[in-house]
Design an enzyme around this catalytic site. Sequence first.
Site, short mmCIF file in Angstrom:
data_model
loop_
_atom_site.label_atom_id
_atom_site.label_comp_id
_atom_site.label_asym_id
_atom_site.label_seq_id
_atom_site.Cartn_x
_atom_site.Cartn_y
_atom_site.Cartn_z
N THR A 1 -0.13 4.96 1.03
CA THR A 1 -0.34 5.93 2.10
C THR A 1 -0.27 5.26 3.45
OG1 THR A 1 -1.86 6.94 0.57
CG2 THR A 1 -1.82 7.82 2.79
N ASP B 1 0.87 -1.16 0.00
CA ASP B 1 0.00 0.00 0.00
C ASP B 1 0.92 1.22 0.00
OD1 ASP B 1 -2.22 1.65 0.49
OD2 ASP B 1 -1.71 1.68 2.61
#
Lengths: 1229, 327
Positions: free
Chosen positions: A426, A424
């Site tokens: 963020t 991922d």
Amino acid sequence: MAHGRVRAKVRRSSLYTFGCVRPPRDEAEGPHQIQGPGYSRIVYCNQPRLHQRKPLKYSYNYISTTKYNVITFIPKAIFEQFRRVANVYFLLAAILSLTPVTPFLPVSMISPLAFVVGLSMAKEAMEDWRRFVQDMKVNLRKAITHKGNGEFSCKPWLKIQVGDVVKVEKDQFFPADLFFLSSSYEDGICYVETMNLDGETNLKVKRALEVTLPLNDDDSFKNFTGTIRCEDPNPNLYTFVGNLELNNQVYPLDPSQILLRDSKLRNTSYVYGVVIFTGHDSKVMQNATKSPSKRSRIEKQMDKIIYILFTLLVFISVISSIGFAVKTKDQMPDWWYLPPDDGHLYDPSHANLSGFYHLITALILYGYLIPISLYVSIELVKVLQAKFINKDIHMYDEETGTPAQARTSNLNEELGQVDTILSDKTGTLTCNQMDFIKCSIAGTAYGLSASEVEVAAAKQMAMDLDGQDPEFPGNFSRRNSTEVLLKNKRPSFGPSEIELENISTPMGVKHQKPVIKGFNFEDNRIMNGNWSREPFADLILLFFRILAVCHTAIPELNDETGGYDYEAESPDERAFLVAAREFGFEYCKRSQTSIYVRECHPSSREIVEREFKILNLLDFTSKRKRMSVIVRDENGKIFLLCKGADSIIFDRLSKSGRIFEEATMKHLNEYGEAGLRTLALAYKKLEEAEYTAWSEEFLKAKTSIGGDRELILDKLSDMMERDLFLIGATAVEDKLQKGVPQCIDKLAQAGLKFWVLTGDKMETAINIGYACSLLRQGMRQICISANIDIMAQDSKKLLKENILMQITVASQMVKLEKDPHAAFALIIDGKALAYALENDMKTHFLKLAVNCASVICCRVSPKQKALVTRLVKEGTGKITLAIGDGANDVGMIQEADIGIGISGVEGMQAVMASDFSIAQFRFLERLLVVHGHWCYKRIAQMICYFFYKNIAFGLTLFYFEAFTGFSGQSVYDDWYMLLFNVVLTSWPVISLGVFEQDVSSEVCLQFPALYQQGPKNLFFDWYRIIGWMGNGLYSSLVIFFVNIIIFYDQAFRSEGQTADMAAVGTTMFTCIIWAVNCQIALIMSHFTWIQHFLVWGSVVTWYIFLFLYGLISPVYSGNDFKILEEALGPAPLYWLTTLLVPVACNLPYLAHISFQRAFNPMDHHVIQEIKYYKKDKEDRSMWRRELSKARQETKIGFSARVDASIRQLKLRLQRRYSSSTPRISMSLT
Amino acid sequence: MASEERSSLSAGVESHRAPVPVHQFKQQNLPACKPVLTPAWVITTYFLIGVLFIPIGFISLRASMGVVEIVDRYDTECVPNSYKSDKVAYVKDMSVSKNCTRYLKVKKRMKAPIYVYYELDNYYQNHRRYVKSRNEQQLLHGLRYNSTSSCRPLELNKGLPIVPCGLVAWSLFNDSYSFSRGAEKLNVNRKNIAWQSDRDHKFGKKVHPFNFQNGTLIGGGKLDSRIPLSDQEDLIVWMRTAALPSFRKLYGRIEEDLDEDDVVIVNLLNNYNTYSFGGKKKIVLSTSSWLGGRNNFLGMTYILVGASSMFIALVFLLLHKLSWARQ
């Protein structure tokens, strides 16, 4: 608010053009038609008492995620245990051991099984207890509920009932699914963060019905009643169908009045709501999927080996029982000393039946081939390994105080075999905190601070040049990084020094001034009011104004500092406002129609509060990729201020507005290369008439009803945002988490592939790609995106074909590329991905993706993340690891072979779903390269050894059968056999599984290429497994036959006694104990006192046991009474045999490993030897050569970037001198 | 071979609470010896194994060679010609004399003690049913202990328990030997042929045979019910079941030297039935060495292992030198 901030009260709905405009309710629309199945729920608001009796008795708000309860634990857990084939086999064996067919004492079959099952069940109970505690923590959270008479009080969540009125305050979680009545805002809106539901960090707006707006203080609930009829509990997060009956009026409800459990109230002081769905009825709980139980590949492969062994077991059992039947039928009638039995076990007249009974006997007897202790040992070892992972101080985050945590211990070894990492962005790679760092105004670049990427890259380059190629001048230094470069010109210590651990504070010297969150700008030319002396001062002024005015944030006065803080929808916006404030343009107030900015003018040195009337606000959407405000300044002039993605803005410039285009473009590229997020700023001056005309049309469109309203609004704003004048660009650094680029670099060197899956925009994702060195200049970027223009219904097919074409073209390009150093990066956006993931296209997509050095998927939904993960997992057949921090990563974390959650930040969803949790991304390196590598090798070697030892032992039982007329007699005492797996050989193997280290952790990190041994599965491939089985076979043959021939019929002592079965068995067993323990000592390469103690202690234990066993009454010890003391101990033959046999057993293995090490060494052999000869200290150049060899050839990461730069330089030099030889970059494997 | 290594890394991040060894343990950083199989070490090891094993082999071989052994199979010879075709009938016929005389020529001087063994072949003393068919409790406590189900079918006879029960005791070997050299009788000492511990602790001193070999099934030898089990040494030896279907058991000791070319006359009673299952019966006279009986295998194996180890050492040395030279 903790700091007592004062908020300007504002009707937020007026800020938005599209999102928040409340369309006039069409009276004809009417309430939903609610009837029939699926819509049976009735909620009496504020009358929870009515919900205490059936049929309206809905479940309480109690949640439980435990697997068992007190009553069901025993039966359910036992059932779980016996779902393992091996356990069923052992259970059957234990039951049969109570019948006469057993070759052993029942206790020797039952006790290990009870131990194994008991231990596993205890582990289950522990885990379930932990879940229970976690549940209770949630259940006991307090919520403010209406008691009656307008009084509110705290109540634990689990007591909350349907129909309760709840008051939720700022930053609290909603305790259940609520129907939203009113909020602290007059117009009944509130902001919720749904991070835990879908992982989106942006805030969502919810709106209350107008009829319920008056209910906005405690007293108003005295007499409030109402009825809600709505749908039954369902997992659909984005739909809701229901009606509210209030004062005999019926109002339709929609999802924007529903506040979902586990989402959080933000930016709103309080809200009131009525509980509709409680506990497991709530949408989030309906959505909860049981986390799949994962098993590692090694364990799956182990199952196969167990099947092989089981086949072998059945095979030799059948041989035995046929042999037995034949012997019984043909020979036993002649054996007068064995008269026929009264049962059928030894009945020559029913030889077939006897043979069948014997088959069972044999299956139990040879059960030693399938080590019962294997499972329990592996379980124990993994738990201990997990403990070590948890305890590792290098993976302990001191800031948050969170250690790494292995939440499931059964995937430890999988950590050592990862091939692809899906990450991922963020919160995982970045902190999601933006710092304003540079800007370009009117063609001039401002901002001297170097981004992390620049610093790190410069440092790395300096190092590499320093260490390897002194003839090259260090002229890679770009602007701003020269000093860093110079600072690092230390005496050469080789590339191992490129740990770059201080990278997070590279500007340590500059950080003497107080750090301002969101602002990291350094340039005296425009700071402190000096901008007015710059050439284009008026443009700079405009630039700052755009920053201060063009946004949707709300200021909050911070009483402590006296300054303003900003609550913005995105951290970028916040960074802009902070920057504007620092430049002297402090945005301080927002009213319904205006924005007030305190401007500090350098000329007069006084603060003037200026008002900007907001005429229109054209919102930012992902489609538009820009945002504009139309303002009227104090002089009455109308401006359109616009900020947006550079590509979008550049398309919309007027001819005269392109003066700075070229310079800005250049700067934007530089910023992009430096890993910064960029936006371009532009403005346009509007004539009064021009604006009025447009405004009227816009207003008309805004209030119009119909499906094409949005479309018209879009078109209108598009019309407005044209012919802009470019002012400049901003560069914001999305601060990477500490050590991320270094970690990615190391992991790349370890041969891992990297995919980034992000919900962000493509531009952001690309920037971050640069920032973490996943992308670099010179890499060929393949962008695949769905062209938005053809979005009509029937063009779906067209679009798909378009994407397929893009993929095929790109594949062709990759295929035709000749340059071995060429690197490709695939960037695909969510819409295109949706098509690419369809069944007929996914193989093409995957084929292209695996050929690219890095893959970035942007705008992906949580579901797509999981799908991509599945595609990679299943398509490549390699082991995937997913890492993420938010609830939107849960799907991918659960789907991947290994899921890793980032702990220590908000939201525990990802961590709860993960298999391992670490506090920071950079710990991934150590988790994989050190612990993964170790655990993989440990488990692999341990399992191989386990099979070896049990084959070596089990087969001797079989050979002996042939000499006993296949009668099922074992040559060993029952107690020996019992102890073999439980005590005598299990501890050394556990110590191997827990403590073995082929190389130390520092070396693992220095030689990341060692990691490749895992993904290549060098230690648990079939060659190795079969080799170990062969070794076991060889050992069993040597042990058995050497012993048998030595003890066969002759006296074994000078006193003339011949050996009976006990003596032969005991000697043979001693040989086995020595042989297998010496074998494990040969496998180990790392002996602490623990290993010494356990290995040699096991051997000593055997002698002690034998001695003690000989001391107890012969009634129990039988023929083994005093066997060591009286019979074997004084016999030299016994000792000579136990010396000969283990040596003979281990010689071939020793020869094999020494030849392999000497003439065909594996990576770790070489490194061990270097360490052993201390070559790292003496022979620097060799050490460095080995180090560079140990880097897996990589196309991403710093190293690749540096390599590429060096290659280019070399080429240039070569052309100049045409003599230099290119450096050969070697790879170990 | 071992390099003691203590990592310097741990010093930097020393946790202040845990004492150093505990911390090192938790960080998997304990001081450890990390043996590396360097060529020198491997060659030395193999060489040492060779140097150790070959002499042991020769010494064992010498010890084994020094053992003199006379083996005589008598089961076929001791059947009168009239019964040659049906040996089972012969052995079962109680009226026929089982006496038999064998002449054993001593080929080499045998020093006392000379051990007398009987050897049976194709006899499954290690059959599971047979091995289990005994009761240790009864052997020690006699009639006081009466749950002897493991002894079936030789548990009870005419409703009375059998002591010692079970197939093993029941099938006791009952050939008997007496030896003479010319006219001179050679004494066979039949004491102390069983383990001391068996006599003292395993077979009851007050347990007398009872109801033994009284039933319809007649097995092997009978026991004198006046003598307690602890003194029935041939039974004790017999009840130590052999590991393999071919085995020797100690019968007694001749405590006189036998000279070369002496002829030992064995008078034996050929009672034991091996004819039903075609087993061989042999009588063995053997001296012993410090290693026990005549068994060249141990010495040979030692030499073989030692030699192959030497060979590996040489090959390794050669290859190592070659690769060194190439570099």
